[in-house]
Design a protein around this motif. Structure first.
Motif, PDB file in Angstrom:
ATOM      1  N   VAL A   1     -17.584 -14.323  -3.957  1.00 24.38           N
ATOM      2  CA  VAL A   1     -18.289 -13.737  -5.101  1.00 24.38           C
ATOM      3  C   VAL A   1     -19.542 -14.553  -5.428  1.00 24.38           C
TER       4      VAL A   1
ATOM      5  N   VAL B   1     -17.015  -4.143  -1.172  1.00 23.09           N
ATOM      6  CA  VAL B   1     -16.935  -4.878  -2.442  1.00 23.09           C
ATOM      7  C   VAL B   1     -17.951  -6.026  -2.441  1.00 23.09           C
TER       8      VAL B   1
ATOM      9  N   THR C   1     -19.551  -1.771 -11.315  1.00 32.68           N
ATOM     10  CA  THR C   1     -20.641  -2.664 -11.741  1.00 32.68           C
ATOM     11  C   THR C   1     -21.913  -2.362 -10.952  1.00 32.68           C
TER      12      THR C   1
ATOM     13  N   GLY D   1     -13.209  -7.887 -12.278  1.00 33.75           N
ATOM     14  CA  GLY D   1     -13.304  -8.050 -10.826  1.00 33.75           C
ATOM     15  C   GLY D   1     -13.166  -9.503 -10.409  1.00 33.75           C
TER      16      GLY D   1
ATOM     17  N   ALA E   1     -20.702 -16.162 -10.659  1.00 35.65           N
ATOM     18  CA  ALA E   1     -20.416 -14.798 -11.102  1.00 35.65           C
ATOM     19  C   ALA E   1     -20.335 -14.719 -12.620  1.00 35.65           C
TER      20      ALA E   1
ATOM     21  N   SER F   1     -13.686  -2.379 -10.026  1.00 35.10           N
ATOM     22  CA  SER F   1     -14.498  -3.160 -10.968  1.00 35.10           C
ATOM     23  C   SER F   1     -15.883  -3.466 -10.392  1.00 35.10           C
ATOM     24  N   PHE F   2     -15.915  -3.984  -9.155  1.00 33.45           N
ATOM     25  CA  PHE F   2     -17.197  -4.360  -8.562  1.00 33.45           C
ATOM     26  C   PHE F   2     -18.033  -3.135  -8.176  1.00 33.45           C
TER      27      PHE F   2
ATOM     28  N   LEU G   1     -17.294  -6.672 -14.431  1.00 31.23           N
ATOM     29  CA  LEU G   1     -17.495  -7.812 -13.531  1.00 31.23           C
ATOM     30  C   LEU G   1     -16.463  -8.906 -13.808  1.00 31.23           C
TER      31      LEU G   1
ATOM     32  N   SER H   1     -21.280  -4.703  -2.968  1.00 32.54           N
ATOM     33  CA  SER H   1     -21.458  -4.292  -4.368  1.00 32.54           C
ATOM     34  C   SER H   1     -21.875  -5.469  -5.240  1.00 32.54           C
ATOM     35  N   ILE H   2     -21.314  -6.643  -4.942  1.00 33.71           N
ATOM     36  CA  ILE H   2     -21.668  -7.845  -5.710  1.00 33.71           C
ATOM     37  C   ILE H   2     -23.127  -8.216  -5.448  1.00 33.71           C
TER      38      ILE H   2
ATOM     39  N   THR I   1     -23.345 -13.325  -4.971  1.00 27.49           N
ATOM     40  CA  THR I   1     -24.180 -13.333  -6.178  1.00 27.49           C
ATOM     41  C   THR I   1     -25.518 -14.019  -5.896  1.00 27.49           C
TER      42      THR I   1
ATOM     43  N   SER J   1     -25.258  -5.703  -7.305  1.00 24.43           N
ATOM     44  CA  SER J   1     -25.240  -5.980  -8.748  1.00 24.43           C
ATOM     45  C   SER J   1     -26.138  -7.159  -9.088  1.00 24.43           C
TER      46      SER J   1
END
Length: 408
Positions: free
Chosen positions: A25, A244, A169, A285, A263, A165-166, A282, A247-248, A29, A251
């Motif tokens: 994560v 996933v 987001t 997640g 995160a 969740s992710f 977030l 997706s992070i 990020t 985001s």
């Protein structure tokens, strides 16, 4: 149809849960904040490499009905080479997972803190974080039951929660689809982003998952006819896990500031732009990512240690329980008092950097042995792809070790 699909899903989501931890994560990020969508292609390649290696691991576990560490113990005949290999594996997986376990628990705690605050108590002069203990108790309860079906259901549920969740987001940030496709299919490599690329691949193609997958598959399936289910399970879960991670990155790319290092910072950064719901999704997640890794890391260490030592690999055996309790206990202790042993983590990074190419190479060798796999051994295409992945693993391993010694 859906009920039948859930019946035949199993080890794959647990493997996805293992590689999407707080470390992944954080790396995703930073990739999104610093480079936008430009490194999505690196995650795409990581997914392909992970699918190939994890499919081999799953096939080995299903056909041989043995874990990877048990196969290593039986197939390496030279006693010196066997001893050195087992020592490296135990150092990388057992000590490594003990070092990373505090981070896994802390990741789950960060997600909870975003919503609940930071409750602490002073005990014997130390500030103890209550949430670390709560995460530890949840992980302990799931592992202590020692039932594969219970473990599977809990982790699959948490992976679904984490994924939703992710993904939500990323959807909330309303990304530009053409930019996403450009980042996914047009590779960009420079001196500035090389270390981040290595980080993205290194947190996805994980050595301990190869051990974990082979051991879990033989808990779930027992017949060669189940291979089609194991393959489908692997592909769906790893692709979902990679999505996933993407997706992070997506985001994080929405944040217009460079003051993001974790995160938790990302959750706070999203709130003023997209409302408090983005922060909460977030946070949930991150909690799910932390707690799933807090469960799978001790589990993998227990399978590896018992397999290497020739002990029973049953989840209910005393030795098996002793290993995961040791790993989990250290993680809770270090996380709750905020202790960070940089030297232990550096040692874990070095041993993992050495282990990935060795285990990937060993796996490729074993996957061509008719005495173990019969007609289910590797095809020529699988061997070619595997050799490319082993080459990349050697490069990544060398780079990660040089990074630890600050040579590059």
């Amino acid at each position: 149809m859906i009920k039948n699909w859930f019946k035949n899903i199993g080890p794959g989501p647990l493997v996805a849960a293992a590689f999407i931890g707080p470390g992944t994560v954080t790396v995703c990020t930073l990739a999104g904040v610093n480079f936008g969508f430009a490194l999505l292609w690196a995650m795409g390649l990581s997914i392909i490499a992970t699918v190939v290696l994890q499919e081999m691991s799953a096939r080995l576990g299903l056909i041989s009905q043995k874990g990877l560490s048990e196969i290593i113990r039986s197939e390496i005949k030279n006693p010196i080479l066997k001893g050195l290999t087992i020592l490296l594996i135990l150092s990388a997986i057992v000590i490594g997972n003990a070092a990373y376990e505090a981070g896994n628990i802390s990741g789950g705690v960060l997600g909870m803190e975003t919503i609940l605050g930071n409750p602490t108590v002073i005990l014997a002069g130390f500030n103890l974080n209550i949430l670390s203990v709560i995460v530890g108790i949840i992980a302990f309860s799931v592992l202590y039951i020692g039932n594969y079906k219970v473990l599977e259901r809990v982790l699959v549920s948490l992976v679904i929660l984490m994924s939703v969740s992710f993904l939500v987001t990323a959807f909330i940030t309303q990304p530009n689809l053409s930019d996403i496709f450009s980042g996914l299919f047009v590779p960009q490599v420079s001196e500035e982003n090389l270390l981040t690329i290595i980080g993205l691949i290194g947190t996805t193609v994980v050595p301990y998952n190869l051990f974990l997958h082979a051991s879990l598959v033989k808990e779930k399936w027992h017949h060669a006819s189940d291979l089609k289910y194991a393959r489908k399970d692997t592909i769906i879960a790893v692709v979902l896990g990679g999505t996933v991670s993407m997706s992070i990155i997506i985001s994080a790319a929405a944040i217009d500031t460079q003051n993001i290092s974790s995160a938790a910072d990302l959750a706070k950064g999203l709130e003023p732009l997209f409302g408090r719901f983005a922060k909460y999704f977030l946070a949930i997640g991150l909690f799910a990512a932390g707690i799933t890794s807090a469960i799978t890391a001790p589990l993998a260490a227990a399978y590896v240690a018992t397999g290497c030592m020739g002990w029973s690999t049953s989840m209910k055996s005393k030795q098996f329980k002793a290993v995961w309790m040791f790993i989990l206990g250290l993680g809770v202790l270090f996380s709750s008092i905020g202790f960070k042993s940089i030297e232990i983590i550096k040692f874990a990074q070095i041993t993992n950097g050495l282990l990935l190419p060795i285990i990937a190479g060993f796996l490729l060798w074993v996957m061509n042995k008719s005495s173990i796999l019969g007609k289910y051994k590797n095809t020529i295409i699988q061997n070619v792809i595997g050799c490319v992945i082993v080459g990349v693993a050697v490069f990544l391993g060398a780079k990660s070790i040089l990074m630890v010694f600050e040579v590059i």
